[in-house]
Structures are given as structure tokens and as C-alpha cells.
Design an enzyme around this catalytic site. Structure first.
Site, PDB file in Angstrom:
ATOM      1  N   ASP A 190       0.811  -1.221   0.000  1.00 59.73           N
ATOM      2  CA  ASP A 190       0.000   0.000   0.000  1.00 59.73           C
ATOM      3  C   ASP A 190       0.841   1.267   0.000  1.00 59.73           C
ATOM      4  O   ASP A 190       0.316   2.357  -0.229  1.00 59.73           O
ATOM      5  CB  ASP A 190      -0.944   0.010   1.208  1.00 59.73           C
ATOM      6  CG  ASP A 190      -0.206  -0.202   2.517  1.00 59.73           C
ATOM      7  OD1 ASP A 190       0.932  -0.715   2.494  1.00 59.73           O
ATOM      8  OD2 ASP A 190      -0.758   0.147   3.564  1.00 59.73           O
ATOM      9  N   TYR A 221       9.604   4.357   3.763  1.00 56.33           N
ATOM     10  CA  TYR A 221      10.580   3.432   4.328  1.00 56.33           C
ATOM     11  C   TYR A 221      12.024   3.886   4.106  1.00 56.33           C
ATOM     12  O   TYR A 221      12.937   3.419   4.784  1.00 56.33           O
ATOM     13  CB  TYR A 221      10.378   2.016   3.774  1.00 56.33           C
ATOM     14  CG  TYR A 221       9.269   1.265   4.492  1.00 56.33           C
ATOM     15  CD1 TYR A 221       9.547   0.454   5.574  1.00 56.33           C
ATOM     16  CD2 TYR A 221       7.938   1.403   4.092  1.00 56.33           C
ATOM     17  CE1 TYR A 221       8.537  -0.226   6.246  1.00 56.33           C
ATOM     18  CE2 TYR A 221       6.925   0.725   4.758  1.00 56.33           C
ATOM     19  CZ  TYR A 221       7.228  -0.082   5.837  1.00 56.33           C
ATOM     20  OH  TYR A 221       6.226  -0.746   6.505  1.00 56.33           O
TER      21      TYR A 221
END
Ligand code: G6P
Ligand code: MN
Length: 447
Positions: A166, A244
Site C-alpha cells: 500500500d 521506508y
């Protein structure tokens, strides 16, 4: 149409089911098979789904099983979202690394390698069963580390296995929204590996609007990635990294922040989720309400250390409700089942798209999806910086896959030692020994 969910007792399954309930289209999913190794979890999530379905007259039928072969037979789609070793395993992935002074995170760095080492053999076993029992099924892989798991399943399933996440669509949606654009009409020039990619362009009406966004400090400061990375760094990069990448660009700060708190993400979730499953077993009539409350708390604390490092404040309300991975999964299934062309960012074989990687490397890129599956579309090539990082991590992924499939200690040590967030071969050995001591699945890697 039948959808089998592996990890059917998982906490995020109600999100997928809610998306199915909202799908009024023809040829929609009419039957859902929940498979899990844990009866108790299956029962709890089954109760949540029944309460979700109560308001609908045509809700997909739900059955539960702990028999994998039974779950797979007759499946049109298999959705895999398993967590080998459970959240207990996740806490060990984190703790061993943190105690050795490197990042311990679910999918990034040492933690992600340990998680992959115990997950890949199970994922390969599942791929073999699917190839045998449901060779026509499409497999949507959400099992983390999603890129590596997808790459390891491809030898058995070919391009019928497609990895999803996602985070790229979330980033795209936030960037589009910051420009006041309708996210669904934009083409995202996004590329990388799972949890390691960059948005390098945002095409709307034939114009790349990313330069405009990068020039607008107010717009950038108004969404998650802008706050995490800071306006100056985004301008300097000329792209917007996946959230991330905060673990790479702010490696020492995020490591220090995670080390400073007693509770890791894993221990928080272990406590929270155990309470949810236990309470739901006691009060099955309140399953949906308990799930909603638990979910809100989980979402609002997502990547909390990174946001603290960046002084990014609270998570935006819109990101906690807006279509996440369940929408990616549903769009993918609809495009395949209805031959309804869609453009989605997915984990698929590179097939010449990015020239720094070979054809079989699984990459995360925009794809065109229809009844024939997902094909990567043309995107810009990596910059030297992006290529360097991606190729380094792809080598780590491949050494991890080699280790998991052959049991080679040398390959496992290489994987740890080559990771950009691990700074010593000695540490790599210590990491592997630490994990092998505490994770039964990794015991065979002992010296
Ligand atoms: C996102 C990522 C997933 C990851 C999850 C972790 O959704 O795309 O790959 O597993 O975050 O969230 P959690 O609440 O488990 O820390
Ligand atoms: Mn993900």
C-alpha cells in the site's frame, strides 16, 4: 468467483472483506475462504466479518479452514498475507538487531532479512501447493518482505503471482492531493523495490507536476513524506522517496529513536493484538467494535519513531482511512477478472523496464493490468544514486533467497553483511547467530 485468503485470521483481513462488500460490480467475489494455522484467530476474524456482512443482503459467503489444500482447491484468486513466526517472531527480528546496534525493523535491514529467512521456505511450499491444486489461480502476495517473497514464488507460479504493497499508492495519493489533483487520473513515475522506491514524476494532463510540488514548501509540508524527509532534502533529491527510505536517509537518528524506547513496534503490536484476539474470544458479539477500536490505535501509531525523529507530528486523518492495500488488491482482482484495464504500482518481474536490473528481478513499478495479468510500463531509468541503492539491496535479497532455499550459512552472512544498514561482517555473523539462537526456523544456520 472465489477468493482464498491465506492468513485468514490476520488483523487486516476485515479491510479486504470491507472492500469486497463495497464492490457491486458483476463477476465480483461471491465466496471467501479463510485459511489460517490458528483456529482461535480464524474464529475472531470470522466473527468480525459476519458483523460486517450483517448490513448487506448479498455479502460474499465466508468459510474457515485450517487445511491448506482444501483452501486452495477451486480458488480463482489466492491472497497471501501470512506472518510466519507471528508477532513474537517480529519482536525477535527487532530485538536481536537492536541489541547489536543495527536497525531492527519488520522489513528493512537485519530484521527484514531474518523475517525473510523464515518466511521464504513457507512461501515456496505454498507456491508449490498452488501450482499443483489451483494452477489457474492468480496469487496476490502481500506477505512480507513482499518483494523477496514474490521473487521466490515466481519459479513455481510464473507471472501469476503479483506482489502488492500500500505504500506506493499511498505516497502517490498524498502527493496528488497536495497538488489538488484527483489521484486516480494521475500517472505515477514510481520505481524501486518494495519499501525502497521513489516517485520521480507525476503526470497529469500531459504535464509533469512534480517540479511544481517540489517548489511549493507549503504543499510539501502538508503531507507525510514532505514532513518526514524535509523540503530541502526532497528538493535536493528531485524526487519523493517511499516513507521506508527514512530508515536509510536518517539511519542513525531512526536507529537511536527505536533504541531509546522500550517498546518496539513488534512488542506494541504483540500486546495490542493479543488483547484483541483474547477479548474477541470472550465477547464475540462485540468483535467488530473491538476490531475498529484496535485498528484506529494501530494506524495512529504507525511509524511513530520516524515521525518523532522528523518532528512530523500526528499522522494525517486521511491516511488512516483512505483506500490502502485492500483497494490495491480489489483493483487488481477486478482488472484481471473483468479484463478492465487498470494502472497500478505492483511487484512484478522487471522484463527490461529498468536497465540496471535483469529481467527476472522483481521490481515495484507501475503496471498495466488486464485479464492477461500485470505488465510493467515504461518509467524513467534510475539515477546513479537510486540504481546504487536498489542494486545493493537486490543483491541482499537474492543472497537471502539463496540462503533460505539452500540453507547456506555463507549466503545468509553475505545477505546481512551486504546490507547498506549493516556495517560489518563480524556483525553479520553475530546477527545470524543471535537469530539462530532465538528463532527455531533459523536454528539450521547455526555454526
Ligand atoms: C505498511 C506496509 C506493510 C507493513 C505495514 C506495517 O502497510 O506497506 O508492508 O507490513 O505497514 O504496519 P504495522 O502496523 O504492522 O507496523
Ligand atoms: Mn508494504
Amino acid at each position: 468467483m472465489r477468493l482464498t485468503i491465506l492468513g485468514g485470521g490476520g488483523f487486516r483481513v476485515p479491510l479486504v472483506y470491507q472492500a469486497l462488500l463495497g464492490d457491486r460490480g458483476e463477476g465480483r467475489i461471491t465466496s471467501v475462504v479463510l485459511y489460517d494455522t490458528d483456529r482461535g484467530r480464524l474464529g475472531a476474524i470470522g466473527a468480525v466479518l459476519r458483523q460486517q456482512a450483517a448490513k448487506y443482503s448479498d455479502a460474499p459467503a465466508v468459510t474457515e479452514t485450517t487445511d491448506l489444500d482444501e483452501a486452495l482447491r477451486g480458488a480463482d484468486f489466492v491472497f497471501s498475507a501470512i506472518r510466519v513466526g507471528g508477532l513474537e517472531g517480529r519482536t525477535v527480528d527487532e530485538r536481536v538487531a537492536l541489541d547489536l546496534g543495527v536497525l531492527g525493523q519488520e522489513t528493512v535491514g537485519a530484521g527484514g532479512i531474518a523475517y525473510a529467512l523464515r518466511t521464504l521456505p513457507v512461501a515456496v511450499g505454498i507456491a508449490q501447493r498452488i501450482a499443483e491444486l489451483a494452477p489457474e489461480a492468480w496469487v496476490i502476495n502481500f506477505t512480507n518482505p513482499a518483494g523477496m517473497v514474490t521473487e521466490a514464488m515466481i519459479p513455481y507460479l510464473g507471472d501469476r503471482v503479483i506482489g502488492i504493497c500500500d505504500s506506493p499508492s499511498g505516497l502517490g495519493r498524498r502527493a496528488a492531493l497536495a497538488l489538488g489533483l484527483d489521484a486516480s487520473t494521475v500517472f505515477y513515475d514510481y520505481a524501486g523495490l518494495n519499501h525502497l522506491g521513489w516517485l520521480r514524476g507525476l503526470q497529469s494532463g500531459g504535464v509533469d507536476r512534480l517540479p511544481e510540488l517540489l517548489a511549493d514548501s507549503t504543499a510539501l509540508g502538508a503531507f507525510e513524506e514532505g514532513r518526514l524527509f524535509g523540503v530541502e532534502w526532497l528538493r535536493s533529491l528531485g524526487s519523493i522517496p517511499n516513507e521506508y527510505l527514512h530508515y536509510y536517509y536518517f539511519a542513525r537518528e531512526t536507529l537511536a529513536a527505536v533504541q531509546a524506547v522500550e517498546q518496539t513496534r513488534g512488542t506494541f503490536l504483540l500486546e495490542q493484538q493479543s488483547a484483541f484476539y483474547a477479548e474477541t474470544a470472550r465477547r464475540p458479539d462485540d468483535a467488530l467494535e473491538l476490531w475498529q477500536k484496535t485498528r484506529a490505535e494501530r494506524e495512529s501509531t504507525y511509524m511513530v519513531e520516524s515521525r518523532a525523529v522528523a518532528d512530523a507530528g500526528e499522522r494525517d486523518e486521511r491516511d488512516m482511512s483512505a483506500g490502502g492495500y485492500e483497494q490495491v488488491a480489489l483493483s487488481l482482482m477486478r482488472a484481471i477478472a473483468h479484463n478492465e484495464r487498470a494502472s497500478l504500482i505492483l511487484n512484478v518481474r522487471n522484463r527490461g523496464t529498468l536497465r540496471h536490473l535483469d529481467d527476472d528481478a522483481v521490481v515495484e513499478v507501475p503496471c498495466t493490468v488486464d485479464a492477461n495479468g500485470a505488465r510493467p510500463v515504461t518509467v524513467s531509468q534510475f539515477t546513479d544514486h537510486q540504481a546504487g541503492l536498489v542494486c545493493a539491496v537486490k543483491a541482499v535479497e537474492r543472497s537471502t533467497i539463496e540462503a533460505a532455499t539452500t540453507g547456506s550459512r555463507a549466503a545468509a552472512v553475505r545477505a546481512f553483511a551486504w546490507h547498506p544498514l549493516i556495517d560489518s561482517v563480524t556483525a553479520a555473523h553475530q546477527l545470524l547467530d543471535g537469530y539462530a539462537d532465538r528463532l527455531p526456523e533459523l536454528a539450521p544456520f547455526r555454526r
